[in-house]
Design an enzyme around this catalytic site. Sequence first.
Site, PDB file in Angstrom:
ATOM      1  N   TYR A 114      -0.933  -1.047  10.618  1.00  0.00           N
ATOM      2  CA  TYR A 114      -1.216  -1.311   9.201  1.00  0.00           C
ATOM      3  C   TYR A 114      -0.071  -0.774   8.323  1.00  0.00           C
ATOM      4  O   TYR A 114       0.451  -1.486   7.462  1.00  0.00           O
ATOM      5  CB  TYR A 114      -2.539  -0.664   8.797  1.00  0.00           C
ATOM      6  CG  TYR A 114      -2.882  -0.878   7.330  1.00  0.00           C
ATOM      7  CD1 TYR A 114      -3.330  -2.112   6.881  1.00  0.00           C
ATOM      8  CD2 TYR A 114      -2.750   0.152   6.398  1.00  0.00           C
ATOM      9  CE1 TYR A 114      -3.634  -2.323   5.534  1.00  0.00           C
ATOM     10  CE2 TYR A 114      -3.051  -0.045   5.061  1.00  0.00           C
ATOM     11  CZ  TYR A 114      -3.494  -1.284   4.625  1.00  0.00           C
ATOM     12  OH  TYR A 114      -3.787  -1.489   3.301  1.00  0.00           O
ATOM     13  N   SER A 138       0.862  -1.184   0.000  1.00  0.00           N
ATOM     14  CA  SER A 138       0.000   0.000   0.000  1.00  0.00           C
ATOM     15  C   SER A 138       0.898   1.233   0.000  1.00  0.00           C
ATOM     16  O   SER A 138       2.048   1.162   0.479  1.00  0.00           O
ATOM     17  CB  SER A 138      -0.853   0.011   1.274  1.00  0.00           C
ATOM     18  OG  SER A 138      -1.467   1.273   1.458  1.00  0.00           O
TER      19      SER A 138
END
Length: 257
Positions: free
Chosen positions: A148, A135
């Site tokens: 995350y 990401s």
Amino acid sequence: MPTAVVTGASSGIGAEYARQLASIGYDIALVGRHESALESVADEVRAFGRRAEVMVADLTDGDDLEFVTDRVRGRDVSLLVNNAGSGTPGRFVRSAPQVEQDMLDLNVSALMRLCHAALPGMLQRNRGSIINVSSVAAYTPSDTGPGYAASKAYVATFTESLAVAVHGTPLRVLCVFPGYVRTAFHPRLGMDTSWIPSWAWLTPEQVVTESLQDLRRGRTRSVPTARYKVAMTLARITPRPLLRRILASAGKVTTRA
Ligand SMILES: NC(=O)c1ccc[n+]([C@@H]2O[C@H](COP(=O)([O-])OP(=O)(O)OC[C@H]3O[C@@H](n4cnc5c(N)ncnc54)[C@H](OP(=O)(O)O)[C@@H]3O)[C@@H](O)[C@H]2O)c1
């Protein structure tokens, strides 16, 4: 026929990998927890005339992960797409430790174990590719999702290191860095995304199409769309203290968790 194992194939980016890979001739093993959602993507795969195998598995569960690692060792597996991933809702200090742990088990441990299972056979056969979905969060410290962001930084460094390890072989390893993508990801976490401008959103089709092109070109990193290539470059060259200050003030505006 070549088989691709796609984790998180029941929705979003993973379902799109299953469709596009089926359309170019792969049989697909679809992994996820929700059988009915997997079956409906499997039907789309079969509509391309390809075989679809539904593997219901929670990748944070040891036995289920073993079931999938066994499948990934199969001689027919020529592509592994480690796409399944989750985030955590709200700020770290308010998040339950088990939720943080489950996220690491999925985003980091399961991905590492599946690569570990796939690579020896691929190296022996001199054929195979791995796509790991990271990401842009890998490069942007975040007050709402430190675990995350760190898990996706692991995916980035791990994948690039695997690319170094297979250098000189015909194997290909690709890390994908999506920006905001319209999928079930944010709704699942109950995240308010109303502040995100519409130009910032990508579709799963854009992410998958561009990443498969990058895989074919033998690239190691794929940042879908020009706008996110620019954003990633800025995030990487901005001095870290300045980047942290910018993201901290953005965080105060965008989150009230
Ligand atoms: N959407 C974004 O803005 C965005 C941005 C950057 C990166 N990403 C990354 O893209 C990947 C795909 O996310 P998405 O946006 O497509 O979200 P999504 O629609 O929520 O898809 C996530 C997939 O992961 C599967 N999954 C979740 N927990 C699992 C578990 N414990 N075991 C097995 N499978 C599990 C889900 O299937 P089941 O529910 O059936 O288990 C689902 O198929 C993730 O790695 C995410 O971090 C997304």
